[in-house]
Enzyme design. Structure first.
Site, PDB file in Angstrom:
ATOM      1  N   CYS A 175       0.868  -1.181   0.000  1.00 15.73           N
ATOM      2  CA  CYS A 175       0.000   0.000   0.000  1.00 15.73           C
ATOM      3  C   CYS A 175       0.896   1.218   0.000  1.00 15.73           C
ATOM      4  O   CYS A 175       1.961   1.217  -0.605  1.00 15.73           O
ATOM      5  CB  CYS A 175      -0.956  -0.026   1.184  1.00 15.73           C
ATOM      6  N   HIS A 209      -3.564  10.228   5.919  1.00 12.72           N
ATOM      7  CA  HIS A 209      -3.971   8.829   5.757  1.00 12.72           C
ATOM      8  C   HIS A 209      -5.358   8.664   6.363  1.00 12.72           C
ATOM      9  O   HIS A 209      -5.540   8.791   7.569  1.00 12.72           O
ATOM     10  CB  HIS A 209      -2.957   7.919   6.461  1.00 12.72           C
TER      11      HIS A 209
END
Length: 715
Positions: free
Chosen positions: A31, A637
């Site tokens: 990721c 995030h």
């Protein structure tokens, strides 16, 4: 340090060794900042050795034998290095399946009611795809010769050409003439039999001795086809009549032949013991299939083509409008099978007997619809930075527009992607319909339907209108609906991003690496890799729409800009601000990706926390990396482990490389979807290059509005 340097390979090898070796890896993904391993046995991981590696920022064991290795923004490059290791050639080893899983896998192979059509297109595609290089080369030679012919510098089709031009002809005819042998080889490989046996069977009916059989050979009789004006010879072989044909360029014949050869070959493998198969399986296969091809399959392909030509001549005489529509709709299916070649003889016969030909005009609508579809693919390849497809489409389009050659487009692109054909057929239909409605188009010469031969068609205006409409419609439909499915596009973009990250010079990747020196970061974080985790997703800059954060006030009350030593980072979302110690993710809580804060969001509007450049935007929409004015790398995030949602519920409003101002909207997130999926929606804001500042100070816990000061980084 380049991505292929010994140090990079050593890091990749050390990581693989630390998780228990390649045999312990079931699968590997990544990721924004982490390598995500699915292991066979999580107990085999050596966390101590992994944590000691210079390029590893931390490790996170998870349930179900899952394990994460935190790398930072350089994760894509490390991932590519691991996957490039010889020991990882298979991409991991699957764990033993249960009986239920085996049965499910078998059921999943069923492809529905049209599976035969899928298999047919795959057979065609894989039979021609390896030939793209030589087909493009031959087509471009034809295109150059056509240009010289159109300029009057040489008569490309003269009977008395010089030795020079005969030799030039050989340069491209070698590919097109011997195409059946090449196709037979590839088709045999596709059906998992010996490719050389397939090639040998096809070559047997293309040898000089076979082609030399004619009227002056004992046992051979010849007749003339009145409609096509061609000579047809029949030889008595073993007392049986065998029709003689020139199979040059006839790809339909090898495709049929290999399909039958595969049955014979695999049947013989079951008959002969393994120690005898090397000799006797090819021997018996050739003994059976060469006569079958010469006596049955070859003539069948030729008869099909000749019969089609005769039928078209009748149709044009009785229903010319229907004919004008039918030709461009048939050609996309005739050309891949090689059934269009006999029509060339009919075109020449028309010119000789009537003084004009009626096929080439409507055929031009098909050709230009084909080239339009290729142009749409080319535009998409430029837009999506697909270097290989851009090269293929550029060569195919040049061969088409200037040489009138459709095979590179068909075999290299269209037959590989089933979405193209329906859109191309709409262009064929529109162009053919215009030819029919406007009275038809004729030509008095045999010509490749290219831009250079437009003047030979009459009426020229009708022809130009028809081919232009066919071209534009096919191009627009392909471009706006894409030639890939959404799933294929997502996969292709991810592969491109990983490749770009792996190929980027070390200096560029370092800009996007979490924890890179601020001086390097300011040089070019925009070159950071793509959103799905390519090089800077968790620490690189990310363009969204965030203007520079307000300057921090200095101790004496004067306004102190970021260049004076402080960078102020705002809250990207309204909600309750908490310290990283309260965050459930151990990677963020440990400050492995820098000092920062968490914000339990009150709404789903995510905005830029500072002025700067968006170096990365995760394709899944869950992470943004911004290089803020003043040198701070800022990671936003959204949620914990939300990368696994694959973008579901994330509406991204920005793009990588974009400059943003504080408060600009980055994304709109459906918080309820995140929670319903079982994930924590907390939004993290960190400064990955914390070490380059004298102090990085999180704001006190409490309620904040979007844009309120969340972090202050001081020099």
């Amino acid at each position: 340090m380049s991505s292929s340097s010994p140090q990079a390979r050593s890091t990749a090898e050390d990581i693989v060794r630390g998780v228990g070796g390649p045999e312990n890896i079931e699968s590997l993904t990544h990721c924004a900042t982490r390598l995500r391993f699915q292991l066979h046995d999580g107990d085999k991981v050596d966390r101590e050795s992994l944590d000691a590696l210079k390029d590893v920022m931390g490790t996170v064991p998870q349930s179900g034998d899952r394990f994460q290795v935190v790398i930072g923004g350089a994760v894509a490059g490390v991932y590519s290095q691991i996957m490039a290791l010889p020991s990882m050639a298979a991409g991991g080893t699957a764990r033993p399946q249960t009986d239920a899983e085996v049965k499910a896998a078998i059921r999943s192979k069923a492809r529905g009611r049209w599976s035969w059509l899928d298999s047919f297109f795959e057979y065609l595609s894989d039979s021609f795809r390896p030939l793209m290089g030589v087909l493009l080369g031959a087509s471009l030679i034809i295109a150059i010769a056509s240009v010289l012919d159109a300029l009057g510098m040489v008569d490309f089709r003269a009977e008395d050409k010089s030795a020079t031009w005969v030799f030039v002809d050989a340069m491209w005819r070698s590919v097109l003439y011997f195409l059946p042998i090449m196709v037979a080889f590839n088709a045999a490989k596709k059906l998992q039999i010996d490719g050389w046996v397939g090639a040998a069977v096809m070559a047997a009916v293309m040898t000089p001795d076979y082609l030399g059989l004619g009227a002056d050979t004992p046992g051979v009789t010849c007749t003339t086809n009145d409609l096509l004006g061609t000579e047809q010879c029949v030889a008595q072989v073993f007392g049986l009549p065998m029709q003689l044909n020139d199979y040059g360029g006839q790809v339909f014949v090898p495709l049929l032949m290999v399909a039958l050869l595969a049955l014979v070959y695999k049947g013989l493998q079951k008959v002969f013991p393994a120690n005898l198969q090397l000799v006797f399986v090819p021997f018996v296969s050739m003994l059976v299939m060469i006569p079958v091809t010469a006596f049955l399959i070859g003539p069948l392909g030729i008869w099909a083509g000749n019969g089609l030509g005769s039928g078209l001549a009748w149709l044009n005489g009785n229903a010319p409008i229907v004919f004008a529509i039918l030709i461009p709709l048939l050609y996309p299916f005739l050309v891949p099978l090689g059934l269009h070649w006999p029509l060339n003889a009919l075109m020449l016969q028309n010119i000789n007997s009537l003084g004009y030909d009626f096929i080439q005009g409507p055929m031009g609508a098909w050709n230009f619809a084909c080239f339009g579809a290729t142009a749409g693919v080319l535009l998409l390849s430029i837009r999506h930075r697909e270097a290989e497809m851009r090269q293929t489409a550029t060569g195919a389009l040049a061969a088409g527009l200037f040489g009138g050659i459709s095979e590179p487009s068909l075999y290299g692109i269209h037959l590989r992607f089933k979405r193209i054909y329906p859109r191309m057929l709409v262009g064929c239909l529109a162009g053919g319909l215009l030819v029919g409605l406007l009275g038809g188009v004729n030509t008095s010469v045999f010509a490749f339907t290219s831009l250079l031969t437009i003047p030979v068609f009459d009426p020229m205006l009708t022809y130009v209108i028809a081919i232009a409409v066919a071209f534009v419609i096919a191009m627009v439909l392909v471009y706006f609906s894409d030639y890939m499915t959404p799933e294929q596009r997502a996969e292709a973009n991810a592969a491109r991003d990983s490749a770009e990250a792996a190929a980027a010079p070390e200096a560029e990747r370092e800009l996007a690496t979490v924890g890179a020196p601020a001086g390097a970061a300011t040089a070019g974080a925009a070159a950071g890799s793509s959103a799905d985790g390519a090089a800077a997703a968790d620490g690189g800059a990310a363009p969204a729409d965030g203007s520079a954060a307000p300057a921090a006030a200095s101790s004496d009350g004067s306004s102190e800009g970021s260049s004076a030593g402080a960078v102020v980072i705002g809250a990207p979302v309204a909600g309750r601000l908490v310290g990283l110690d309260e965050v459930s993710d151990p990677v963020f809580a440990s400050r492995a990706v820098g000092e920062g804060v968490g914000i339990i969001p009150a709404d789903g509007r995510i905005v830029a926390p500072a002025d700067g450049l968006l170096a990365t935007v995760a394709a899944t929409g869950h992470a943004f990396g911004i290089l803020a004015d003043g040198g701070a790398e800022v990671l936003v995030h959204v949620g914990i482990d939300t990368v696994t949602m694959q973008g579901e519920g994330f509406d991204v409003r920005v793009a990588q490389g974009q400059r943003v101002s504080a408060g600009d909207l980055l994304a709109v997130v459906d918080l309820e979807k995140i929670r319903a999926a079982g994930f924590d929606s907390i939004t993290l804001v960190t400064v990955p290059n914390t070490a380059t500042f004298a102090a990085v100070e999180p704001a006190p816990a409490g309620e904040v509005a979007a844009g309120d000061v969340a972090i202050t980084a001081r020099r």
